[in-house]
Design an enzyme around this catalytic site. Structure first.
Site, PDB file in Angstrom:
ATOM      1  N   CYS A   1     -11.763 146.525  75.399  1.00 39.42           N
ATOM      2  CA  CYS A   1     -12.628 147.510  76.037  1.00 39.42           C
ATOM      3  C   CYS A   1     -11.814 148.781  76.296  1.00 39.42           C
ATOM      4  CB  CYS A   1     -13.233 147.067  77.355  1.00 39.42           C
ATOM      5  SG  CYS A   1     -14.220 145.597  77.246  1.00 39.42           S
TER       6      CYS A   1
ATOM      7  N   ARG B   1     -10.452 149.358  70.560  1.00 44.60           N
ATOM      8  CA  ARG B   1     -10.315 148.339  71.602  1.00 44.60           C
ATOM      9  C   ARG B   1     -11.533 147.419  71.686  1.00 44.60           C
ATOM     10  NH1 ARG B   1      -6.178 150.425  75.213  1.00 44.60           N
ATOM     11  NH2 ARG B   1      -6.718 148.826  76.700  1.00 44.60           N
TER      12      ARG B   1
ATOM     13  N   TRP C   1     -15.578 145.146  74.229  1.00 42.03           N
ATOM     14  CA  TRP C   1     -15.278 143.921  73.489  1.00 42.03           C
ATOM     15  C   TRP C   1     -15.726 142.810  74.423  1.00 42.03           C
ATOM     16  CZ3 TRP C   1     -12.133 139.535  74.020  1.00 42.03           C
ATOM     17  CH2 TRP C   1     -12.004 138.772  72.855  1.00 42.03           C
TER      18      TRP C   1
ATOM     19  N   ASN D   1     -12.396 147.449  82.079  1.00 39.28           N
ATOM     20  CA  ASN D   1     -11.678 146.789  80.991  1.00 39.28           C
ATOM     21  C   ASN D   1     -10.933 145.615  81.616  1.00 39.28           C
ATOM     22  OD1 ASN D   1      -9.855 146.058  78.938  1.00 39.28           O
ATOM     23  ND2 ASN D   1      -8.441 147.709  79.482  1.00 39.28           N
ATOM     24  N   GLY D   2     -11.079 144.406  81.057  1.00 43.10           N
ATOM     25  CA  GLY D   2     -10.367 143.253  81.608  1.00 43.10           C
ATOM     26  C   GLY D   2     -11.341 142.185  82.081  1.00 43.10           C
TER      27      GLY D   2
ATOM     28  N   GLU E   1       0.870 135.212  57.395  1.00 41.21           N
ATOM     29  CA  GLU E   1       0.350 136.562  57.617  1.00 41.21           C
ATOM     30  C   GLU E   1      -0.707 136.917  56.560  1.00 41.21           C
ATOM     31  OE1 GLU E   1       0.087 138.801  59.678  1.00 41.21           O
ATOM     32  OE2 GLU E   1      -0.064 140.722  58.669  1.00 41.21           O
TER      33      GLU E   1
ATOM     34  N   LYS F   1      -4.498 137.929  57.441  1.00 44.14           N
ATOM     35  CA  LYS F   1      -5.060 139.220  57.032  1.00 44.14           C
ATOM     36  C   LYS F   1      -6.355 139.012  56.268  1.00 44.14           C
ATOM     37  CE  LYS F   1      -3.341 141.490  58.733  1.00 44.14           C
ATOM     38  NZ  LYS F   1      -2.349 141.882  59.704  1.00 44.14           N
TER      39      LYS F   1
ATOM     40  N   GLU G   1      -9.259 137.604  58.614  1.00 42.03           N
ATOM     41  CA  GLU G   1      -9.788 138.457  59.676  1.00 42.03           C
ATOM     42  C   GLU G   1     -10.652 139.594  59.162  1.00 42.03           C
ATOM     43  OE1 GLU G   1      -7.077 140.763  62.157  1.00 42.03           O
ATOM     44  OE2 GLU G   1      -5.608 140.752  60.572  1.00 42.03           O
TER      45      GLU G   1
ATOM     46  N   HIS H   1       2.165 117.060  52.047  1.00 44.49           N
ATOM     47  CA  HIS H   1       1.955 116.248  53.253  1.00 44.49           C
ATOM     48  C   HIS H   1       0.524 116.361  53.774  1.00 44.49           C
ATOM     49  CE1 HIS H   1       6.181 115.333  53.287  1.00 44.49           C
ATOM     50  NE2 HIS H   1       6.437 116.614  53.154  1.00 44.49           N
TER      51      HIS H   1
ATOM     52  N   LYS I   1      -8.545 145.757  68.745  1.00 48.80           N
ATOM     53  CA  LYS I   1      -7.164 146.093  68.417  1.00 48.80           C
ATOM     54  C   LYS I   1      -6.195 145.707  69.525  1.00 48.80           C
ATOM     55  CE  LYS I   1      -4.145 148.204  65.793  1.00 48.80           C
ATOM     56  NZ  LYS I   1      -3.738 147.346  64.691  1.00 48.80           N
TER      57      LYS I   1
HETATM   58  C1  F6R Z   1      -3.830 140.955  63.105  1.00 50.64           C
HETATM   59  C2  F6R Z   1      -3.515 141.643  64.348  1.00 50.64           C
HETATM   60  C3  F6R Z   1      -3.320 140.823  65.569  1.00 50.64           C
HETATM   61  C4  F6R Z   1      -2.206 141.430  66.449  1.00 50.64           C
HETATM   62  C5  F6R Z   1      -2.124 140.661  67.779  1.00 50.64           C
HETATM   63  C6  F6R Z   1      -0.997 141.174  68.651  1.00 50.64           C
HETATM   64  O1  F6R Z   1      -3.927 141.850  62.028  1.00 50.64           O
HETATM   65  O2  F6R Z   1      -3.425 142.837  64.387  1.00 50.64           O
HETATM   66  O3  F6R Z   1      -3.067 139.494  65.272  1.00 50.64           O
HETATM   67  O4  F6R Z   1      -1.006 141.365  65.757  1.00 50.64           O
HETATM   68  O5  F6R Z   1      -3.336 140.785  68.464  1.00 50.64           O
HETATM   69  O6  F6R Z   1      -1.189 142.506  69.011  1.00 50.64           O
HETATM   70  P1  F6R Z   1      -0.007 143.396  69.526  1.00 50.64           P
HETATM   71  O7  F6R Z   1       0.958 143.551  68.414  1.00 50.64           O
HETATM   72  O8  F6R Z   1      -0.649 144.696  69.921  1.00 50.64           O
HETATM   73  O9  F6R Z   1       0.619 142.680  70.691  1.00 50.64           O
END
Ligand code: F6R
Length: 613
Positions: free
Chosen positions: A2, A27, A74, A98-99, A485, A489, A492, A508, A608
């Site tokens: 948020c 956010r 969010w 926010n929170g 990773e 990617k 998501e 396994h 984000k």
């Molecule tokens: C995936 C992604 C998330 C962040 C995670 C940590 O593409 O961006 O998995 O890496 O939410 O966020 P930060 O780095 O801001 O602590």
């Protein structure tokens, strides 16, 4: 999660609120809303979904008030519909939040006992109703907020405006970031702003103050009076932000994610220039570290998501180059596991935003255990950067696409520099070995630019991947976290189910999934354990699996396998491979999602900055 914003302005503030929300949309984007004071009465416009819907609502029904607040959501409590959208309001006030208010059920029941009626499913509405209720009891707005704040449990940032109070906006910070900006309109009249981060305030002002934990502030056109947790008036430093650093345009790219993938040679180069003394061929950390790598018997790393995978790659580097044992865990586990941590040991946290709730909590836990804390962080003004005993920046610049790309490669770059510095300090790396590694590091931006040249190839491949229901990623050594990773990617942003595995782990269990419908993406630079990965590829091929190899020409020739496709990477020193191989991994996810018509910059259900647990 948020984003919140507030403006006490000279002219109509609706456009400014929307501009700030556009910058905060990273956010969360489940709904958005604003409230302004129209001739002393509060008026709201809210809309489900992205900001564009709110914009349309405002075009149909404009707001003209010169003071107001805004929110992009969010969802945590309650579905992402218009009723649950912020601002939440009573006849007396409107609030954005926010929170999470953890004790909202308790407070709601108490207020309902006083006959208060609720219209939304959110935790936020209790804040609006609680302050309103206190005002019904005779308190003025400032006293009512001051009385309400100690009753709220959880991590939150709040912004309030009040009916009949045209020059009063209140902000409060408790566990979620909040900044105040100071500026003027064109004719020199004072304006004051409130925002979740400096990015939101950048269009209005370069002069900001970050509230500290527990602070709350009373804003008017003349400025802000800040109170600490005890209620005492305090002075907080004003800082200048460079608006240029907060440009959020896509340039010639269709998406921020595409732009950020392409920025990597530049930002990794910039990060390297910060940490490497090219004339001496050695790593030179400009930030003073309050510990000596020689004194450490162990390193604990914690982070979330992509940042965690960067940490997992770093584990291999620290153990190999500095012979330093590394323990690593995701922050949401580390914080509650209460791991025993040695006094004067080191905890390393990694975060793009510097605001991730679990990472911050792990950092605080480590500090409480008497550990030194080192943060690898992209937002230098963030809470994590400020609370760690030392912060080393990744110089990726603002990352807007929800899926982390350039921040990840910059994290890897900084972590490798740290591992080299640790190796030197601990006597496990000779000056010559260090020079060799630095030579390899400085080729990375150019190699990333070469890897970007494969984009056309990857685009074609993405059309095939888009047909799959499941995709597996495999790798060994540092390519194993890269497999994790890659899978993250892809899932998501394309919503295709993907899993990453250590290649040797396949037999396994996961090998049961292999058939001709499952693409298996193997990340395998031609390194010391390449032959082992080839054996695993053989096992996949023998079961009809379709292999996509991301590797160099030497490896592809040595493997001699019939692959579905090979993304040919440049020859490189295997130590730096994770940084360069990040590029094809990101491009595969990006082009698959674009081909499938997905919203790559704002994938569903994500945000984000994850400031809730
Ligand atoms: C995936 C992604 C998330 C962040 C995670 C940590 O593409 O961006 O998995 O890496 O939410 O966020 P930060 O780095 O801001 O602590």
């Amino acid at each position: 999660m948020c984003g919140i914003v507030g403006i006490v302005g000279q002219d109509a503030v609706a456009d400014g609120l929307i501009e700030a929300l556009r910058r905060l949309e990273y956010r969360g984007y489940d709904s958005a809303g604003i409230a302004t004071l129209e001739h002393g009465r509060l008026e709201r416009r809210r809309a489900e979904g992205k900001l564009v819907n709110l914009r349309t609502r405002l075009e149909e029904s404009p707001l003209t008030g010169t003071i107001g607040i805004g929110h992009t959501r969010w969802a945590t409590h309650g579905r992402p519909n218009e009723t649950n959208a912020h601002p939440h309001a009573t006849a007396r006030l409107a609030v954005v939040h926010n929170g999470i208010i953890e004790n909202f059920r308790e407070l709601k029941a108490e207020l309902q006992g006083h006959g208060v009626r609720f219209e939304s499913e959110t935790d936020t509405e209790v804040v609006a109703q609680l302050v309103s209720h206190l005002m019904d009891g005779g308190l003025d707005p400032v006293a009512a907020v001051a009385a309400a704040l100690p009753r709220l449990r959880g991590a939150f940032a709040l912004g309030f405006v009040f009916a009949g109070h045209d020059d009063l906006l209140i902000g409060a910070r408790h566990g979620a970031p909040l900044a105040i900006g100071f500026g003027q309109d064109k004719s020199g009249g004072g304006e004051t702003y409130l925002g979740s981060d400096a990015l939101a305030l950048a269009p209005f002002t370069e002069e900001i103050t970050y509230l500290e934990e527990g602070d709350w502030a009373v804003l008017s056109r003349a400025g802000a009076e800040i109170h600490d947790l005890s209620g005492a008036v305090v002075l907080r430093e004003r800082q200048r932000i460079v608006a240029q650093a907060f440009r959020v345009e896509k340039g010639n790219h269709r998406h921020f994610m595409g732009k950020e993938i392409h920025e990597q040679p530049e930002v990794v180069g910039r990060t390297l220039a910060h940490y490497v003394d090219l004339s001496q061929g050695r790593v030179a950390l400009p930030e003073a570290l309050p510990f000596d790598f020689r004194d450490l018997s162990r390193l604990s790393i914690t982070a979330c998501g992509t940042a965690y995978y960067a940490g997992l790659v770093a584990k291999y580097w620290f153990e190999k180059l500095a012979r330093l044992p590394v323990e690593i865990d995701v922050a949401s586990e580390a914080r509650y596991r209460e791991p025993p941590l040695e006094r004067d040991g080191l905890t390393l946290v990694i975060s793009q935003s510097g605001e991730t709730a679990d990472t911050l909590a792990s950092l605080r836990y480590a500090k409480a255990q008497g550990q030194h804390t080192l943060a690898v962080v992209n937002v230098p003004t963030s809470t994590i950067a400020r609370e760690a005993s030392a912060a080393v920046p990744t110089l990726a610049g603002p990352e807007i696409g929800v899926a982390s790309t350039k921040a990840f490669s910059c994290q890897l770059t900084v972590l490798l520099c740290l591992a080299i510095a640790a190796g030197r300090a601990r006597g496990t790396l000779s000056a010559e070995a260090e020079r060799g590694l630095v030579d390899a590091l400085i080729t990375v931006p150019g190699l990333m630019a070469d890897a970007l040249q494969r984009e056309g190839e990857v685009e074609g491949l993405a059309r095939e991947i888009a047909k799959a229901r499941d995709v597996l990623y495999l790798g060994r050594g540092t390519a194993y976290p890269m497999a994790l990773e890659g899978a993250l990617k892809l899932k998501e942003i394309s919503y295709i189910h993907a899993e990453g595995y250590a290649a040797g782990e396949l037999k396994h269990g996961p090998i049961a999934l292999i058939d001709e419908s499952v693409p298996v993406i193997v990340i395998a630079p031609h390194d010391a354990i390449f032959e082992k990965t080839v054996s695993n590829m053989q096992e996949v091929a023998a079961r009809g699996g379709r292999i996509i190899l991301i590797g160099d020409a030497k490896g592809a020739a040595a493997a001699g396998l019939d692959t579905m496709a090979t993304v040919t990477m440049p020859d490189l020193d295997p130590v730096v491979a994770p940084i360069v191989y990040a590029v094809p991994i990101q491009l595969i996810a990006y082009h698959t999602a674009v081909f499938m018509g997905k919203d790559v910059d704002q994938p569903r259900n994500l945000a984000k900055s994850v400031t809730v647990e």
